[in-house]
Write a protein that holds these residues in place. Structure first.
Motif, PDB file in Angstrom:
ATOM      1  N   SER A  31      -5.516   7.307 -20.436  1.00 14.27           N
ATOM      2  CA  SER A  31      -4.567   6.996 -19.361  1.00 14.27           C
ATOM      3  C   SER A  31      -4.920   7.652 -18.033  1.00 14.27           C
ATOM      4  CB  SER A  31      -3.152   7.397 -19.774  1.00 14.27           C
ATOM      5  OG  SER A  31      -3.081   8.795 -19.965  1.00 14.27           O
ATOM      6  N   GLN A  32      -5.816   8.624 -18.058  1.00 13.98           N
ATOM      7  CA  GLN A  32      -6.218   9.305 -16.831  1.00 13.98           C
ATOM      8  C   GLN A  32      -7.452   8.671 -16.197  1.00 13.98           C
ATOM      9  OE1 GLN A  32      -6.673  13.301 -18.306  1.00 13.98           O
ATOM     10  NE2 GLN A  32      -4.506  13.752 -17.999  1.00 13.98           N
ATOM     11  N   ASP A  33      -7.989   7.642 -16.826  1.00  9.53           N
ATOM     12  CA  ASP A  33      -9.221   7.022 -16.353  1.00  9.53           C
ATOM     13  C   ASP A  33      -9.003   5.521 -16.142  1.00  9.53           C
ATOM     14  OD1 ASP A  33     -11.793   6.157 -15.856  1.00  9.53           O
ATOM     15  OD2 ASP A  33     -12.575   6.684 -17.835  1.00  9.53           O
ATOM     16  N   LEU A  34      -8.957   5.102 -14.883  1.00  9.72           N
ATOM     17  CA  LEU A  34      -8.731   3.682 -14.580  1.00  9.72           C
ATOM     18  C   LEU A  34      -9.818   2.794 -15.170  1.00  9.72           C
ATOM     19  CD1 LEU A  34      -7.420   3.675 -10.903  1.00  9.72           C
ATOM     20  CD2 LEU A  34      -6.176   3.082 -12.979  1.00  9.72           C
ATOM     21  N   HIS A  35     -11.035   3.297 -15.255  1.00 16.85           N
ATOM     22  CA  HIS A  35     -12.123   2.509 -15.852  1.00 16.85           C
ATOM     23  C   HIS A  35     -11.857   2.255 -17.332  1.00 16.85           C
ATOM     24  CE1 HIS A  35     -14.473   2.613 -12.210  1.00 16.85           C
ATOM     25  NE2 HIS A  35     -14.359   3.926 -12.152  1.00 16.85           N
ATOM     26  N   SER A  36     -11.270   3.239 -18.000  1.00 16.15           N
ATOM     27  CA  SER A  36     -10.935   3.096 -19.412  1.00 16.15           C
ATOM     28  C   SER A  36      -9.859   2.026 -19.600  1.00 16.15           C
ATOM     29  CB  SER A  36     -10.432   4.437 -19.968  1.00 16.15           C
ATOM     30  OG  SER A  36      -9.894   4.285 -21.258  1.00 16.15           O
ATOM     31  N   ILE A  37      -8.882   2.038 -18.732  1.00 13.66           N
ATOM     32  CA  ILE A  37      -7.805   1.049 -18.807  1.00 13.66           C
ATOM     33  C   ILE A  37      -8.364  -0.344 -18.546  1.00 13.66           C
ATOM     34  CG2 ILE A  37      -5.599   0.293 -17.822  1.00 13.66           C
ATOM     35  CD1 ILE A  37      -5.195   3.316 -17.029  1.00 13.66           C
ATOM     36  N   GLU A  38      -9.184  -0.460 -17.530  1.00 15.26           N
ATOM     37  CA  GLU A  38      -9.757  -1.766 -17.197  1.00 15.26           C
ATOM     38  C   GLU A  38     -10.699  -2.250 -18.300  1.00 15.26           C
ATOM     39  OE1 GLU A  38      -9.880  -5.241 -15.194  1.00 15.26           O
ATOM     40  OE2 GLU A  38      -8.516  -3.574 -14.834  1.00 15.26           O
ATOM     41  N   GLN A  79       1.706   1.250 -20.474  1.00 13.27           N
ATOM     42  CA  GLN A  79       1.510   2.261 -21.503  1.00 13.27           C
ATOM     43  C   GLN A  79       0.744   3.458 -20.938  1.00 13.27           C
ATOM     44  OE1 GLN A  79      -0.517   0.884 -25.010  1.00 13.27           O
ATOM     45  NE2 GLN A  79      -0.328   2.832 -26.048  1.00 13.27           N
ATOM     46  N   ALA A  80      -0.264   3.202 -20.143  1.00  7.91           N
ATOM     47  CA  ALA A  80      -1.023   4.288 -19.520  1.00  7.91           C
ATOM     48  C   ALA A  80      -0.131   5.092 -18.577  1.00  7.91           C
ATOM     49  CB  ALA A  80      -2.229   3.733 -18.779  1.00  7.91           C
ATOM     50  N   ALA A  86       4.434  11.245 -19.417  1.00  6.86           N
ATOM     51  CA  ALA A  86       4.806  12.185 -20.476  1.00  6.86           C
ATOM     52  C   ALA A  86       3.975  13.461 -20.397  1.00  6.86           C
ATOM     53  CB  ALA A  86       4.633  11.530 -21.843  1.00  6.86           C
ATOM     54  N   ARG A  87       2.714  13.316 -20.006  1.00  7.90           N
ATOM     55  CA  ARG A  87       1.840  14.489 -19.886  1.00  7.90           C
ATOM     56  C   ARG A  87       2.161  15.317 -18.653  1.00  7.90           C
ATOM     57  NH1 ARG A  87      -3.761  11.455 -21.249  1.00  7.90           N
ATOM     58  NH2 ARG A  87      -3.471  11.338 -23.492  1.00  7.90           N
ATOM     59  N   ASN A  88       2.611  14.652 -17.584  1.00  8.67           N
ATOM     60  CA  ASN A  88       2.862  15.311 -16.300  1.00  8.67           C
ATOM     61  C   ASN A  88       4.244  14.948 -15.797  1.00  8.67           C
ATOM     62  OD1 ASN A  88       0.120  16.314 -16.098  1.00  8.67           O
ATOM     63  ND2 ASN A  88      -0.461  14.201 -15.702  1.00  8.67           N
ATOM     64  N   PRO A  89       5.294  15.492 -16.397  1.00  6.87           N
ATOM     65  CA  PRO A  89       6.648  15.140 -15.964  1.00  6.87           C
ATOM     66  C   PRO A  89       6.841  15.415 -14.478  1.00  6.87           C
ATOM     67  CG  PRO A  89       6.702  16.550 -17.911  1.00  6.87           C
ATOM     68  CD  PRO A  89       5.284  16.486 -17.435  1.00  6.87           C
ATOM     69  N   GLY A  90       7.437  14.471 -13.802  1.00  5.92           N
ATOM     70  CA  GLY A  90       7.729  14.624 -12.382  1.00  5.92           C
ATOM     71  C   GLY A  90       6.641  14.116 -11.470  1.00  5.92           C
ATOM     72  N   ILE A  91       5.407  14.010 -11.967  1.00  6.80           N
ATOM     73  CA  ILE A  91       4.315  13.517 -11.134  1.00  6.80           C
ATOM     74  C   ILE A  91       4.302  12.002 -11.227  1.00  6.80           C
ATOM     75  CG2 ILE A  91       1.819  13.420 -10.800  1.00  6.80           C
ATOM     76  CD1 ILE A  91       1.706  16.286 -11.821  1.00  6.80           C
ATOM     77  N   GLY A  92       4.370  11.366 -10.090  1.00  5.71           N
ATOM     78  CA  GLY A  92       4.307   9.913 -10.058  1.00  5.71           C
ATOM     79  C   GLY A  92       5.604   9.227 -10.434  1.00  5.71           C
ATOM     80  N   SER A  93       6.645  10.009 -10.690  1.00  7.79           N
ATOM     81  CA  SER A  93       7.905   9.378 -11.038  1.00  7.79           C
ATOM     82  C   SER A  93       8.656   8.993  -9.769  1.00  7.79           C
ATOM     83  CB  SER A  93       8.751  10.303 -11.893  1.00  7.79           C
ATOM     84  OG  SER A  93       9.262  11.366 -11.093  1.00  7.79           O
TER      85      SER A  93
END
Length: 99
Positions: A31-38, A79-80, A86-93
Motif C-alpha cells: 500500500s505504500q508503493d503506487l507501482h505495486s498497486i498499479e 484497500q491500499a 490503519a498504519r498511519n492514523p491521522g495521516i491523509g484522513s
C-alpha cells in the motif's frame, strides 16, 4: 394482446459472464508503493481479459468487462488507502485536526 420481445443473451455471452463470475484473482499489494498497486491492477485486468478473450466483441461483454475493471481498480486503491490509514492514523484522513 402485446408481448414483450425476448432479450435473452446469446450462449457465448452467458458463458463469458459465468467465466467472469467464477474468476478468482489473487494479488499482493504494498500500500505504500503506487507501482505495486498499479502492477496489481494490471494483473487483474490481464486476468479478466484472458478470461473473456474468446468472447470479446459483444456489447454486453465489453460493458461488463469495463465495469468490472473499474470496480477492481477502485477496490484495490481503496484497500491500499485503508491499509495506509490503519498504519498511519491521522495521516491523509479527512478528519479535522486541532492546530
Amino acid at each position: 394482446m402485446t408481448t414483450t420481445p425476448s432479450f435473452d443473451p446469446p450462449a457465448e455471452v452467458i458463458a463469458a459472464l459465468q467465466a467472469l463470475d467464477d474468476l478468482v484473482i489473487e494479488v499482493e499489494v504494498n500500500s505504500q508503493d503506487l507501482h505495486s498497486i498499479e502492477a496489481a491492477v494490471l494483473k487483474v485486468e490481464a486476468a479478466i481479459d484472458a478470461t473473456v478473450a474468446c468472447y470479446r466483441g459483444h456489447p454486453l461483454i465489453e460493458s461488463t468487462v469495463a465495469a468490472i475493471k473499474a470496480e477492481c481498480r477502485a477496490g484495490l486503491y481503496e484497500q491500499a488507502d485503508a491499509t495506509q490509514a490503519a498504519r498511519n492514523p491521522g495521516i491523509g484522513s479527512n478528519k479535522p485536526t486541532l492546530h
